[in-house]
Scaffold this motif. Structure first.
Motif, PDB file in Angstrom:
ATOM      1  N   TRP A  62      79.140 -19.367  67.519  1.00  0.00           N
ATOM      2  CA  TRP A  62      79.980 -19.943  66.466  1.00  0.00           C
ATOM      3  C   TRP A  62      81.443 -20.038  66.884  1.00  0.00           C
ATOM      4  O   TRP A  62      82.167 -20.932  66.423  1.00  0.00           O
ATOM      5  CB  TRP A  62      79.850 -19.108  65.186  1.00  0.00           C
ATOM      6  CG  TRP A  62      80.354 -17.707  65.308  1.00  0.00           C
ATOM      7  CD1 TRP A  62      79.664 -16.613  65.710  1.00  0.00           C
ATOM      8  CD2 TRP A  62      81.686 -17.257  65.014  1.00  0.00           C
ATOM      9  NE1 TRP A  62      80.454 -15.503  65.705  1.00  0.00           N
ATOM     10  CE2 TRP A  62      81.711 -15.861  65.276  1.00  0.00           C
ATOM     11  CE3 TRP A  62      82.840 -17.862  64.561  1.00  0.00           C
ATOM     12  CZ2 TRP A  62      82.861 -15.090  65.088  1.00  0.00           C
ATOM     13  CZ3 TRP A  62      83.986 -17.106  64.378  1.00  0.00           C
ATOM     14  CH2 TRP A  62      83.985 -15.736  64.638  1.00  0.00           C
TER      15      TRP A  62
ATOM     16  N   THR B 168      79.287 -20.850  59.419  1.00  0.00           N
ATOM     17  CA  THR B 168      79.204 -21.460  60.751  1.00  0.00           C
ATOM     18  C   THR B 168      77.889 -21.104  61.429  1.00  0.00           C
ATOM     19  O   THR B 168      77.246 -21.956  62.055  1.00  0.00           O
ATOM     20  CB  THR B 168      80.382 -21.001  61.623  1.00  0.00           C
ATOM     21  OG1 THR B 168      81.609 -21.193  60.921  1.00  0.00           O
ATOM     22  CG2 THR B 168      80.423 -21.776  62.918  1.00  0.00           C
ATOM     23  N   ARG B 169      77.487 -19.850  61.305  1.00  0.00           N
ATOM     24  CA  ARG B 169      76.211 -19.437  61.907  1.00  0.00           C
ATOM     25  C   ARG B 169      75.039 -20.195  61.289  1.00  0.00           C
ATOM     26  O   ARG B 169      74.145 -20.673  62.011  1.00  0.00           O
ATOM     27  CB  ARG B 169      76.025 -17.929  61.730  1.00  0.00           C
ATOM     28  CG  ARG B 169      76.877 -17.072  62.662  1.00  0.00           C
ATOM     29  CD  ARG B 169      76.635 -15.593  62.389  1.00  0.00           C
ATOM     30  NE  ARG B 169      77.351 -14.736  63.295  1.00  0.00           N
ATOM     31  CZ  ARG B 169      76.883 -14.293  64.462  1.00  0.00           C
ATOM     32  NH1 ARG B 169      75.678 -14.661  64.856  1.00  0.00           N
ATOM     33  NH2 ARG B 169      77.603 -13.501  65.235  1.00  0.00           N
TER      34      ARG B 169
ATOM     35  N   PHE C  57      72.601 -22.752  63.170  1.00  0.00           N
ATOM     36  CA  PHE C  57      71.171 -22.451  63.137  1.00  0.00           C
ATOM     37  C   PHE C  57      70.373 -23.694  62.745  1.00  0.00           C
ATOM     38  O   PHE C  57      69.399 -24.076  63.411  1.00  0.00           O
ATOM     39  CB  PHE C  57      70.915 -21.313  62.159  1.00  0.00           C
ATOM     40  CG  PHE C  57      69.453 -20.991  61.960  1.00  0.00           C
ATOM     41  CD1 PHE C  57      68.782 -20.184  62.856  1.00  0.00           C
ATOM     42  CD2 PHE C  57      68.752 -21.519  60.874  1.00  0.00           C
ATOM     43  CE1 PHE C  57      67.438 -19.891  62.680  1.00  0.00           C
ATOM     44  CE2 PHE C  57      67.415 -21.238  60.691  1.00  0.00           C
ATOM     45  CZ  PHE C  57      66.754 -20.412  61.596  1.00  0.00           C
TER      46      PHE C  57
ATOM     47  N   THR D 215      68.181 -19.616  66.245  1.00  0.00           N
ATOM     48  CA  THR D 215      68.579 -18.213  66.335  1.00  0.00           C
ATOM     49  C   THR D 215      69.431 -17.963  67.570  1.00  0.00           C
ATOM     50  O   THR D 215      70.406 -17.195  67.534  1.00  0.00           O
ATOM     51  CB  THR D 215      67.333 -17.318  66.362  1.00  0.00           C
ATOM     52  OG1 THR D 215      66.543 -17.566  65.193  1.00  0.00           O
ATOM     53  CG2 THR D 215      67.720 -15.857  66.401  1.00  0.00           C
TER      54      THR D 215
ATOM     55  N   GLN E   9      73.131 -19.765  67.023  1.00  0.00           N
ATOM     56  CA  GLN E   9      74.071 -19.352  65.986  1.00  0.00           C
ATOM     57  C   GLN E   9      75.077 -18.314  66.485  1.00  0.00           C
ATOM     58  O   GLN E   9      76.126 -18.131  65.880  1.00  0.00           O
ATOM     59  CB  GLN E   9      73.307 -18.829  64.771  1.00  0.00           C
ATOM     60  CG  GLN E   9      72.304 -17.729  65.052  1.00  0.00           C
ATOM     61  CD  GLN E   9      72.884 -16.347  64.927  1.00  0.00           C
ATOM     62  OE1 GLN E   9      73.848 -16.152  64.205  1.00  0.00           O
ATOM     63  NE2 GLN E   9      72.296 -15.398  65.619  1.00  0.00           N
ATOM     64  N   GLY E  10      74.788 -17.644  67.585  1.00  0.00           N
ATOM     65  CA  GLY E  10      75.742 -16.689  68.133  1.00  0.00           C
ATOM     66  C   GLY E  10      76.949 -17.332  68.796  1.00  0.00           C
ATOM     67  O   GLY E  10      77.932 -16.646  69.112  1.00  0.00           O
TER      68      GLY E  10
END
Length: 995
Positions: A135, A61-62, A66, A129, A132-133
């Motif tokens: 998710w 997922t990250r 991204f 970047t 992606q946190g």
């Protein structure tokens, strides 16, 4: 006149370019290498615990976010740069020989591919970047479930606000960012290539540049229109002084304003697109001014006028409906609905008869004397065995069935504490190869000590029972049948601590087990480290070359890390909020850590938001603090277990109705076991979690009020009392002088007691708390929640309407009592530290019984460990102070009976006993009882005078003798009072004390 051509930047030599490339590669390698190393180590660890699918899903997922967001933002920037470049003017006039724009234009033109590709890639990397946190937002959207509850304004299911709305607003925010960055990039590119010139009064804008920028601006305004549409739903999360949710002003002014601004924003976007086609910026400019003025007048001014002149003067009437919605939503969101909370009035009587007291013998007979937050040092003194073992600062309370009767225990695992290894022996081999595990579990009956403290210097200590590996190397299962007492996982130790266990090379020493025996780990915990590659990986991860070269590490060796049970659960279930206090229990013969997991939301419509860290913070030491993020929904949806020997983690479904848990089970299928798979042994040791109860009691302090008018006024609100015993070092003299100190809130306490709203003679394991009136110290209510399997999670609230004293007032009563303050002052003057244990509030016989153990420890010694010295008891307006609970209770209840139920019984159940006659007759003049009573009164007065004189002169010997005389006179007074009231004319049943 000839002009000098523009000067570009200096060219780098071939060697310089090579050095720069090498340096960049090394820098990137250092940054990505550590991440790749950590990723591989985590991959191995998740495989060890059987949750690699969780790690794989999170990573996938990250990576997906991204690349998706990076392509979105970077791609839009690249497209706009390309458009700006291809629509550049054919001829760009130069303002002079030193035109800086021409210089940069030349540099960009020579390195067009670098800038055209490099800038979008860099921007895309930064955006990816950052994205992606998030998710969890994306996964919840794709696995959304229904709550089955509509919101009161729009009729949408709560699942829309919990799972879908956060995703929509997240997508919208990234579209805003991408459009804004693309617009800036387009402006810079047009300026650089001559589409925008600043020469002249207003500058010049080429036709293609005008069209391009107008379209991008129109897209931005169109996105703003979409934002206005979703802003309507976010009004249900508004934060107001009195409540959360959409207020009268929000619904009648802000909500219509959002719709008006939505249409104006759409019109404004159309104007920008029309301006792009017509190549006329006047229409977009007019539309922009209209949008700004409308935002000020309609979006801000009108709601402010309505609030000031209509709502505030009639706030109670205007806000009644929104407050009603907030009350209902908050109760639903925090699990406080009528099917889960039972409220009833409670008398809070000041006096109680024996018949009433007998109905609550289940509570009186199980009063806990040992405070788990105080006696850790006592456990360490008597049960540490070796300096490299240790106990947490706060111990735990659990219950076990002994002889078919329930009994509560203070429990603790004797854990490994490598920080206790003597300094001269603290090398790498001892820390990571030899001392690898703890030894056993210690139990102490919570309502029992070995003997009263005043019967000798060895009294007042817990009665320990231990399951451990004996000095002969044999397993001693202890009272509850522990099969494997060795513990490799626990709360002590640092997050970077690790142990290498299992196979040993030839001649290598084994793991320390006892002074006469060693041990080789044979469990399934840990990651195999025998191969050369894994040795290299972990040597690099921990920066320790001994891992690579030590001969004790062979093909069967394993490395155990992430040893804290709480950390292990957080890692395998990153979607859970984990309780701050894991506790050990013997489950099916194995020492098992039990960890509570919560599902939370921060966007439940109309529900009150609370800061989780603030709500769960109290005076307890040694408990992990929760992050101080706001939540508006919480459920104890998961019970997790961590085996103390092999570290295996198991997640069990606890709340089978929680929609949030169902959504996460869709994200990570197969990771949470059904509730039916939980063993009966585990169910018998489940506790209602403290952090959840702390949040709920804070909500109950306000949301027990159902009437919106009363809620708005706040006159019926409650509050969590401050802990009157928090400062253990405070002397009695300082207390009497009124020294004010900052105190944290009183924590809830686990107790064995009768059911306050059901069968009072049925013992149940409960988590309890007192609540006081807001800004006053009088008792308002007593809240308890059960942990037994048959009624787990049932909350009872006893409400008091009289002026019953609260914990702070009771503590003041204790410390201002002449006998108590005098003796504790004397102890303090003799360099003895007085430690106040937990002040328990217990409903008994229609009144409130307060019990507080007093501990002492030597203040000037290096080795300090608390000893139960006395017990303080308060009921009504009476105070009992004695070496045992039964004696203190007798002092309190002596006016009602010559005998009282014995709270020091060890069977954990209400005592059954025969009756004995007592008589009551008023004393007559000249009777012996009256003469002895008068003499006792005179002796008490004389002793008090001696105490005052001794305190004034500082004669400690005389002070001690005076206190002894006071104690003797008081006992004779009580005896004479009882004797003078005896008569054979009446008979009452009275329970005989049991041992």
């Amino acid at each position: 006149m000839a002009t000098r051509p523009p000067v570009g930047l200096p060219r780098l030599s071939r060697r310089s370019r090579i050095l720069l490339i090498v340096g960049a590669v090394v820098l990137v390698g250092l940054i990505t290498g550590s991440r790749l190393l950590g990723t591989y180590v985590n991959w191995l660890w998740f495989g060890e615990v059987g949750f690699r699918s969780v790690y794989g899903t999170v990573l996938a997922t990250r990576f997906g976010l991204f690349f998706a967001v990076g392509l979105l933002v970077g791609g839009l920037v690249a497209i706009n740069l390309i458009i700006a470049y291809r629509t550049r003017p054919v001829f760009v006039p130069v303002s002079g020989p030193d035109d800086p724009v021409a210089r940069y234009r030349a540099v960009v033109s020579r390195r067009m591919r670098l800038f055209a590709i490099g800038l979008p890639v860099l921007i895309g990397l930064i955006a990816g970047t950052s994205a992606q946190g998030d998710w969890q937002i994306v996964q919840l959207f794709f696995n959304a479930t229904s709550f089955g509850v509509p919101d009161p304004e729009f009729g949408h299911d709560i699942g829309f606000y919990a799972f879908q709305l956060p995703f929509y607003t997240w997508i919208l925010s990234w579209l805003f960012i991408a459009t804004a960055v693309a617009f800036v990039g387009a402006v810079v590119a047009h300026y650089l290539f001559g589409g925008i010139r600043l020469a002249g009064r207003g500058g010049q804008l080429s036709g293609p540049a005008r069209t391009h920028l107008a379209i991008v601006a129109g897209v931005f305004v169109l996105l703003k229109a979409v934002a206005y549409f979703f802003d309507r739903y976010t009004l249900l999360f508004s934060d107001h002084e009195k409540f959360d949710g959409a207020s009268y002003t929000d619904l009648n002014a802000v909500l219509p304003a959002k719709l008006i601004l939505l249409f104006i924003a759409v019109f404004c976007a159309i104007a920008f697109f029309a301006g792009a086609v017509l190549r006329n910026l006047q229409l977009p400019a007019i539309a922009t001014v209209l949008l700004v003025l409308s935002s000020i007048l309609v979006g801000a001014a009108w709601p402010a006028v309505l609030e000031q002149f209509s709502v505030k003067p009639n706030a109670i009437e205007k806000e009644a409906e929104p407050i009603g919605h907030s009350i209902a939503a908050t109760k639903q969101a925090f699990g406080l609905t009528e099917d889960k909370v039972e409220s009833k009035p409670y008398a809070g009587k000041q006096n109680v008869s024996l018949d009433e007291l007998k109905n609550d013998q289940a509570t009186v007979g199980n009063v806990r004397l040992l405070d788990p937050a105080v006696i850790s040092k006592t456990f360490t003194q008597f049960q540490q065995l070796r300096p490299f073992y240790g106990f947490p600062d706060k111990l735990d309370v659990d219950r076990y069935t002994v002889d078919q009767q329930l009994q509560d225990y203070i429990v603790a695992v004797r854990e490994l504490n490598t920080g206790g290894i003597p300094a001269g022996q603290r090398d790498w081999i001892n820390q990571h190869l030899i001392y690898t595990h703890g030894n056993g579990m210690v139990f102490a009956e919570a309502s029992k000590v070995n003997s009263p403290a005043d019967e000798g210097g060895n009294g007042g200590y817990p009665v320990f029972q231990v399951a451990e590996v004996g000095q002969d190397g044999e397993v001693k299962p202890g009272p509850f049948g522990v099969q494997q007492p060795r513990t490799y996982f626990g709360e002590l130790g640092s997050p970077t601590d690790y142990a290498i266990v299992g196979g040993r090379g030839e001649g290598a020493p084994g793991e320390y087990d006892t002074d006469g025996s060693s041990y080789t780990y044979d469990g399934k915990g840990g990651v195999r480290i025998g191969g050369l590659f894994n040795k290299l990986v972990f040597a690099a991860a921990y920066g320790e070359r001994n891992i690579l070269f030590n001969s004790a590490v062979d093909d069967d060796s394993r490395i155990i890390f992430n040893r804290n049970p709480r950390d292990r659960v957080e890692n395998v279930a990153p979607w859970l909020t984990v309780d701050g206090d894991p506790y050990p229990a013997v489950v099916d013969g194995r020492i098992t850590w039990i960890v509570d997991g919560y599902t939370t939301l921060d966007n439940y419509p109309y529900a009150r938001r609370t800061a989780l860290g603030d709500a769960t913070n109290d005076s307890l030491p040694g408990v992990a603090q929760q992050p101080n993020r706001e939540i508006s929904y919480i459920r104890n949806s998961v019970k997790a277990t961590v085996d103390a020997y092999d570290g295996s983690v198991t997640l069990y479904e606890m709340d089978t109705q929680d929609p949030v848990l169902k959504a996460w089970m869709g994200v990570f299928p197969g990771t949470v076991k059904a509730n039916s798979e939980m063993s009966q042994s585990l169910k018998e040791h489940l506790r209602y979690p403290e952090d959840l109860f702390k949040v709920q009691r804070e909500m109950l302090s306000e949301y027990h009020v159902d009437n919106p008018r009363d809620f708005y006024s706040g006159v019926s609100f409650w509050d969590v009392p401050s802990d009157p015993t928090i400062d253990n070092a405070t002397t009695v003299e300082a207390q009497q002088q009124g020294v004010q100190q900052q105190r944290d809130r009183q924590p809830p306490f686990y107790v064995l007691a009768g059911d306050p709203t059901g069968d009072a003679n049925k013992v149940s394991f409960q988590l309890t708390s007192a609540l006081v009136r807001l800004n006053r110290e009088f008792m308002a209510s007593y809240v308890t929640v059960r942990s037994d399997p048959d009624n787990y999670g049932k909350i009872s609230v006893l409400t008091l309407n009289n002026e019953a004293k609260g914990p702070q007032q009771i503590q003041t009563t204790f410390l201002t009592n002449g006998e108590v303050s005098g003796e504790l002052n004397l102890l303090t003057q003799r360099q003895t530290k007085v430690v106040y244990g937990n002040l328990l509030t217990l409903p008994v016989g229609g009144g409130l019984l307060y019990v507080e153990p007093i501990y002492i420890e030597r203040a000037s010694q290096n080795t300090q460990f608390p000893q139960l010295f006395k017990v303080l008891v308060s009921f009504g307006d009476k105070v009992g102070y004695a070496a045992t609970l039964s004696d203190a209770m007798e002092e309190v209840l002596s006016g009602s009976s010559a005998q009282v139920p014995n709270p020091d019984n060890n069977n954990g159940q209400p005592p059954t006993s025969p009756t004995s006659p007592t008589t009551t007759t008023p004393p007559g003049d000249g009777q012996q009882g009256g003469t002895e009573l008068e003499q006792a009164v005179r002796d008490i007065r004389s002793a008090l005078d001696r105490i005052k004189a001794a305190q004034a002169s500082g004669d400690f010997v005389e002070l001690g003798n005076a206190y002894k005389a006071l104690d003797d006179a008081t006992k004779r007074f009580n005896t004479a009072s009882t004797a003078s009231t005896q008569s054979p004319s009446s008979v009452q049943p009275s329970p005989t004390p049991t041992s």
